[in-house]
Design an enzyme around this catalytic site. Sequence first.
Site, PDB file in Angstrom:
ATOM      1  N   ALA A  20       0.833  -1.207   0.000  1.00 17.88           N
ATOM      2  CA  ALA A  20       0.000   0.000   0.000  1.00 17.88           C
ATOM      3  C   ALA A  20       0.867   1.257   0.000  1.00 17.88           C
ATOM      4  O   ALA A  20       0.509   2.261  -0.628  1.00 17.88           O
ATOM      5  CB  ALA A  20      -0.938  -0.007   1.206  1.00 17.88           C
ATOM      6  N   GLY A  23       1.684   1.612  -3.561  1.00 19.01           N
ATOM      7  CA  GLY A  23       0.482   1.888  -4.330  1.00 19.01           C
ATOM      8  C   GLY A  23      -0.045   3.297  -4.142  1.00 19.01           C
ATOM      9  O   GLY A  23      -0.582   3.902  -5.084  1.00 19.01           O
ATOM     10  N   ASP A  24       0.117   3.844  -2.957  1.00 23.46           N
ATOM     11  CA  ASP A  24      -0.288   5.223  -2.695  1.00 23.46           C
ATOM     12  C   ASP A  24       0.457   6.171  -3.626  1.00 23.46           C
ATOM     13  O   ASP A  24      -0.137   7.069  -4.229  1.00 23.46           O
ATOM     14  CB  ASP A  24      -0.005   5.561  -1.227  1.00 23.46           C
ATOM     15  CG  ASP A  24      -0.330   7.003  -0.890  1.00 23.46           C
ATOM     16  OD1 ASP A  24      -1.495   7.408  -1.057  1.00 23.46           O
ATOM     17  OD2 ASP A  24       0.588   7.724  -0.459  1.00 23.46           O
ATOM     18  N   SER A  25       1.743   5.937  -3.788  1.00 23.71           N
ATOM     19  CA  SER A  25       2.556   6.775  -4.678  1.00 23.71           C
ATOM     20  C   SER A  25       2.186   6.570  -6.137  1.00 23.71           C
ATOM     21  O   SER A  25       2.202   7.516  -6.928  1.00 23.71           O
ATOM     22  CB  SER A  25       4.044   6.475  -4.482  1.00 23.71           C
ATOM     23  OG  SER A  25       4.446   6.861  -3.194  1.00 23.71           O
TER      24      SER A  25
END
Length: 135
Positions: A20, A23-25
């Site tokens: 995550a 994935g946030d980036s």
Amino acid sequence: MEKMPAQKIDLREISPLALAFVGDSVLELLVRQRLVEYHRMAPGRLNAEKVKYVSARAQFREEQLLEPLFTAEEMDVFKRGRNASRTAVSKHATPEEYRASTGFECLLGWLYLRGDTARIGQLFEAMWDGYDPAE
């Protein structure tokens, strides 16, 4: 600082919260890129628009929109991330929204580390076309 190991960690062994983190980036970069490429806005306005796509509440709604498109394997990764999310939440999101957004970020991180940028692109285009931040 300790030197990082030279051997890559097997993707199946990476924690959902670490996925995550990546994935946030991934989502933030895609949204920033789209906004800059298609809109002339001042930096403050760009940031305000970006937040409409990358907040926990927005990611929850985006995930709901995209979930019917997930493969069985992608759904497993999403659930792994959703279930790994801690009970502490953002003051702007419900626990359900926060957990789902973490699961969505986990999926994007997993796809990115697999090198499946084509699939990320497919999901992002479906999200961009189907998600209305004004709703």
